[in-house]
Design an enzyme around this catalytic site. Structure first.
Site: not given
Length: 456
Positions: A210, A244
């Protein structure tokens, strides 16, 4: 560097006993995890405040509440997910039945980042537990209070042969990666993700990465500007932009640029006040190194809003930069801070071309009322996931697997996606013994001709 082979072997021995394969055992572990979070809610908020100056509102919304909902959802559906599921058999396999059995990998290594230090450690752990794995958590050394609390809570409620927390710096991660585990789940930057994948390749260990990237936010000329501004300001500046999937930069249509920027400045003021740094409620930058990197970007272009910084508190207020182009330093890599560059476009196709010329982003956000524009962007740009007329909110749905594509990541999780990512799907064909199909054997007369009747 410490050798973690003994810990991994302990977990592997525990896994082979088969206890984690019992769905009741998994549900009880999840129930215990949920209880731990609820009982220690204030301690968690205090640790997050100490590490990142997170307000209680942000801490609960982004680190605690989201996990409680994830656990609740997983417990509700786990029995169904864990059952072998029947699938169709082909005509050539007449008489047989086909099934897919989800099975745990074994020992999972979860390496968590510092920006959401509790949520991004526990969210993948939920999936690892649900799928029946043992797990080793490596939290970030940049958030020591949260990491220490995480270690304390896990070690006092779970045996280390089942779930263990290993604290330490990058050398600790390296030592863990030198050992053979059965699955690696990493959340962090693209450069470190490449190191993780290289380490995994030595043992051919499957990975979920990720990562991140420069996630665009597009404001088309027909957008609801006031609502867009509020939702963009919220998604960008929550956690001081250290998210993110935060909008990394804006692409605003030239016809609405000035009107939108007025709304954006107003939205920032409404959300964070006149002086977010002085208020003491705005999340700080995690370290002096990260602060210095971000401070350099403040010299790019012109400051439309914000720009104030304070090294002593590692704080940078919500900032909007104008007169930016792709050659500016702020546009070279993911910003990961409360700085929002604004680019302008006139032609939709040209703008799409500029986005697709760069690495595939983790997220993308579109603000427009036109389905045609929405579809043109969705079909023209590859990205991990995103929202239409909102930002970041797709992360909160257990029905939407979250993950990247290309350089923004490999694999996706949340909800059933978390169960799936930590499960190997074992394919099984159960063949009948009531009869046998003679044409499958080459000794049968006209076998090839008969085979071709089924396989064309």
């Amino acid at each position: 560097m410490e050798n973690y082979a003994d810990l991994i072997q302990k977990q592997r021995n525990f896994f082979t006993q088969g206890k984690t394969k019992d769905v009741t055992f998994r549900i009880e572990a999840l129930r215990k995890l949920r209880s731990i979070i609820k009982q220690h809610e204030q301690e968690l908020m205090d640790a997050l405040k100490a590490d990142l100056n997170k307000s209680e509102f942000d801490a609960y919304l982004t680190e605690i509440g989201i996990l409680l909902e994830e656990i609740r959802f997983t417990m509700k559906h786990l029995k169904k997910w864990a059952k072998p599921r029947k699938v169709k058999s082909s005509l050539a396999q007449i008489g047989s039945k086909s099934y897919i059995y989800p099975e745990a990998y074994g020992v999972a290594l979860i390496i968590a980042p510092w920006n959401y230090p509790f949520q991004l450690a526990i969210a993948p752990l939920i999936g690892a537990i649900a799928a029946g794995n043992c797990a080793i958590l490596k939290p970030s050394e940049l958030t020591p209070q949260t990491s220490a609390l995480l270690s304390k809570l896990i070690s006092s409620h779970f045996p280390e042969e089942y779930i263990s927390v290993v604290e330490g710096d990058a050398e600790t991660s390296t030592a863990l990666l030198n050992e053979k585990v059965d699955y690696i789940f990493f959340t962090g930057s693209v450069p470190v993700g490449k190191i993780i994948m290289e380490a995994a390749s030595r043992h051919l260990t499957p990975v979920t990465l990720e990562l991140g990237g420069k996630s665009p936010c597009i404001v088309h000329e027909d957008a609801n500007l006031k609502l867009a501004a509020k939702r963009i300001a919220w998604g960008k500046y929550i956690n001081a932009g250290q998210t993110c999937v935060a909008p990394d930069y804006l692409y605003v249509h030239s016809r609405v640029k000035e009107d939108f920027l007025k709304e954006l400045k107003q939205a920032i003021h409404e959300l964070y006040g006149d002086n977010p740094i002085a208020s003491g409620q705005f999340t700080r930058i995690v370290s002096e190194k990260h602060f210095s990197r971000l401070a350099k970007f403040l010299t790019n272009g012109t400051t439309i809003h914000g720009g104030r910084q304070d090294l002593s508190s590692l704080s940078i207020e919500p900032t909007v930069l104008g007169n930016i182009d792709w050659n500016d330093d702020v546009m070279q890599d993911e910003i990961f801070g409360p700085i929002l560059p604004v680019l302008v476009y006139d032609n939709l196709s040209t703008m799409i071309g500029e986005v697709t010329a760069r690495p595939k982003p983790l997220a993308l956000y579109i603000f427009t009322e036109s389905e045609g524009v929405q579809n043109q962007i969705l079909s023209g740009i590859s990205f991990g996931g995103g929202c239409i007329n909102d930002t970041v909110y797709h992360l909160s749905s257990p029905y939407l697997p979250f993950g990247g594509v290309g350089e923004s990541g490999i694999g996706a999780y949340h909800g059933k996606g978390s169960f799936d990512v930590f499960s190997h799907e074992k394919s099984i064909l159960k063949q009948t013994t009531r009869f046998d199909l003679p044409f499958r054997y080459p000794t049968t007369k006209d076998a090839l001709k008969k085979v071709k009747l089924f396989i064309k």
